[in-house]
Design a protein around this motif. Structure first.
Motif, PDB file in Angstrom:
ATOM      1  N   GLY A 333       0.540  -4.345 -11.961  1.00 53.86           N
ATOM      2  CA  GLY A 333       0.920  -3.503 -10.617  1.00 53.86           C
ATOM      3  C   GLY A 333       0.299  -2.060 -10.899  1.00 53.86           C
ATOM      4  O   GLY A 333      -0.261  -1.756  -9.780  1.00 53.86           O
ATOM      5  N   GLN A 334       0.118  -1.446 -11.875  1.00 53.81           N
ATOM      6  CA  GLN A 334      -0.509  -0.112 -11.894  1.00 53.81           C
ATOM      7  C   GLN A 334      -2.085  -0.160 -11.614  1.00 53.81           C
ATOM      8  O   GLN A 334      -2.429   0.913 -11.411  1.00 53.81           O
ATOM      9  CB  GLN A 334       0.269   0.574 -13.295  1.00 53.81           C
ATOM     10  N   LEU A 335      -2.685  -1.093 -11.834  1.00 57.28           N
ATOM     11  CA  LEU A 335      -4.052  -1.057 -11.686  1.00 57.28           C
ATOM     12  C   LEU A 335      -4.070  -1.267 -10.311  1.00 57.28           C
ATOM     13  O   LEU A 335      -5.012  -0.627  -9.643  1.00 57.28           O
ATOM     14  CB  LEU A 335      -4.755  -2.512 -12.222  1.00 57.28           C
ATOM     15  N   LEU A 336      -3.236  -1.824  -9.587  1.00 60.15           N
ATOM     16  CA  LEU A 336      -3.391  -1.943  -7.791  1.00 60.15           C
ATOM     17  C   LEU A 336      -2.715  -0.769  -7.492  1.00 60.15           C
ATOM     18  O   LEU A 336      -3.000  -0.231  -6.384  1.00 60.15           O
ATOM     19  CB  LEU A 336      -2.901  -2.929  -7.285  1.00 60.15           C
ATOM     20  N   LEU A 337      -1.915   0.016  -8.081  1.00 61.27           N
ATOM     21  CA  LEU A 337      -0.953   1.158  -7.334  1.00 61.27           C
ATOM     22  C   LEU A 337      -1.056   2.432  -8.640  1.00 61.27           C
ATOM     23  O   LEU A 337      -0.169   2.916  -9.053  1.00 61.27           O
ATOM     24  CB  LEU A 337       0.557   0.957  -7.248  1.00 61.27           C
TER      25      LEU A 337
END
Length: 572
Positions: A333-337
């Motif tokens: 998720g942190q790659l996308l956010l």
């Protein structure tokens, strides 16, 4: 490579949205949802119209129903999205549940949920990854589970923080009337601002860095301002202002897991599921036992939150195995956010008794996330710091429109006052120009979560005589990251064992083969089916010998898993 495709999809998904100023008619039959755009907020009527348009445009790929009604009679819509051509029946597949607007003021959550529905349907043919996902996972999306408060937020004067709760009238000032004296729009500009009056004995002065801000007086310094609170009048004539605003119950404190009464947890309500909205949501979720993943959208603060919410990991004895699963999903998720912080709710944010994801994760055994959207002025890492940085972001990104400079107004009780402060769609609620980016990035994280739900496959390795019986050797494999039962669920018995049976033959005995050279381990058998008490781990397999009567002719192997779905494979 999958992450490269997901990140590349950001540009593709944003391209048709960023430039759109207003929704347009859906005139292109090849793009029936073109009129559903994300440059505005959908009120109840517009949301219902959008959902009905989606269902009418994709009747074979969607199912639209109401979970129930709110206290004021508004439908609690849920739309299910799937590809009917998948190898399993729609309700035999693992499912993901997504909802938004648990709190009425958290309006962008509905838009992210609605965007996810549109994205799945419009991308299913263009993106093979989305197409494959819809063939094996059913998505249940409830865009707004608190429609009464959302409607008030959108159509009545409010500040960023209210109305928040599901509405339940409360007589706060004990005068025999309920909710009769809340904030009012004194100057009629549509926003509830902050009221201040000039007062040489006040505790505030202008901030030298920016006249829109105030700071506390220093020792020996003479004050200039006194803040009176939110914009409002004395509607009930008792000499007080805003002392009896809209009452209610916090729906994210009203679920029956780690629930506490009002004296312990403000907003908990008189008893768990006391409100029609939370009760309808819970009953609907319980009626769909294949739900294997949950995403609940909130605001604000740009966070990816995981349970436990009521206790620390140590207090809950939270399993390390489950934490590794959450950690991996959150890292994706942190790659996308970028800029979103991954946090455990109790340890790194605050304590929540009776929370929704606490219930789904720790009473139902379903891995669950809450994303806190927007917040702290801006998206991603664009703004850090305090109010001065926030004002600069407002001046550059919103051309000053997000903050109302102090202005004089006549007040029926206080005489001349000044009104000022942040407008509604700035601090917590995303300005509409930034909605498309917020929607697509959070949607893609949710789909990564969905891709991790159990993906069961069954292979029949061989059949052979075994003494006076017949042996059928099968391999049950889980090709996805998520186990069919989390460690927490196994410890507390929250999901039934996975079972393996045969059409056309009752299983008399079963043995698991752990590995080459290792002795077989007997498995419990009940009602003619073998029971896998611990389920099937993520990216793992279990090899079983099923023993049946020598004269039996089994036609199929059937695996039934609460969270992994139902799989039936023919016996060759």
């Amino acid at each position: 490579m999958r992450f490269v495709r997901r990140c590349a999809a950001l540009a593709v998904a944003l391209a048709p949205l960023v430039g759109a100023a207003r929704p347009v008619a859906a005139e292109d039959p090849s793009r029936p949802l073109v009129g559903i755009t994300f440059d505005r907020y959908y009120d109840g009527a517009a949301l219902e119209s959008a959902l009905k348009t989606i269902h009418a445009s994709f009747p074979l790929f969607t199912r639209l129903e109401s979970m129930g009604t709110s206290r004021e009679g508004r439908p609690l819509w849920v739309i299910s999205v799937f590809d009917p051509s998948g190898p399993r029946a729609i309700d035999d597949r693992p499912a993901m549940y997504i909802d938004g607007n648990t709190h009425g003021n958290e309006v962008q959550c509905t838009e992210v949920a609605l965007f996810t529905v549109k994205y799945l349907l419009e991308r299913k043919d263009a993106d093979p990854w989305i197409g494959a996902l819809l063939k094996r996972v059913t998505f249940h999306v409830a865009p707004c589970v608190n429609p009464d408060a959302r409607e008030r937020f959108l159509h009545r004067p409010n500040d960023e923080h209210s109305p928040r709760r599901v509405l339940r009238p409360v007589d706060d000032d004990r005068d025999g009337r309920a909710d009769e004296d809340g904030p009012d729009d004194v100057d009629g500009d549509g926003d509830i601002l902050v009221m201040r009056v000039a007062d040489p004995n006040g505790d505030l002065v202008d901030d030298e860095r920016d006249p829109r801000l105030m700071r506390h007086v220093k020792p020996g310094e003479r004050g200039r301002w006194r803040v009176l609170g939110a914009e409002g009048t004395d509607e009930d004539g008792d000499g007080r202002v805003n002392e009896d605003g809209p009452g209610g119950v916090d729906p994210n404190r009203n679920f029956p897991c780690e629930w506490r009464p009002e004296a312990v947890q403000g907003g908990g309500g008189p008893y768990p599921l006391s409100e029609p909205e939370t009760r309808a949501t819970a009953l609907w979720v319980l009626a769909h036992p294949r739900i294997a993943a949950v995403q609940s959208y909130h605001n604000a603060g740009r966070m990816i939150l995981r349970p436990p919410a009521a206790r620390t990991d140590r207090e809950a004895d939270f399993p390390a195995e489950d934490k590794r699963l959450y950690d991996e999903l959150a890292s994706r998720g942190q790659l996308l956010l970028p800029g979103y912080r991954y946090m455990q709710i109790r340890e790194e944010l605050y304590q929540v008794w009776g929370g929704f994801v606490e219930w789904t994760a720790h009473a139902l055994g379903v891995p669950s996330f809450t994303n806190e959207l927007w917040g702290l002025f801006g998206w991603g890492t664009s703004v850090v710091g305090g109010d001065l940085e926030a004002l600069r972001w407002n001046d550059v990104a919103l051309h000053g429109a997000g903050f109302v400079r102090w202005k004089k107004a006549k007040h029926p009780t206080y005489g001349e006052v000044e009104l000022g402060g942040w407008r509604r769609y700035t601090i917590r609620s995303t300005p509409v120009d930034f909605l498309p980016d917020l929607c697509v990035r959070n949607c893609l994280f949710t789909l990564e979560h969905a891709s991790a739900v159990p993906d069961l496959d069954v292979r029949v390795v061989e059949q052979a005589p075994a003494g006076g019986a017949r042996r059928v050797r099968v391999v049950v494999e889980n090709r996805a990251m998520m186990p069919t039962a989390t460690a927490w669920a196994r410890r507390h018995g929250l999901v039934p064992p996975d079972v393996v049976g045969l059409d056309g033959a009752a299983v008399l005995a079963a043995v698991e083969l752990p590995g080459p050279g290792q002795p077989g381990v007997p498995l419990p058998v009940k009602e003619g089916r073998a029971r896998l008490v611990d389920g099937v781990g993520g990216t793992a397999s279990r090899t079983l010998d099923l023993f049946v009567d020598a004269a039996a002719k089994p036609t199929a192997v059937v695996v039934s898993s609460r969270l992994g779905g139902l799989v039936r494979v023919a016996v060759p």
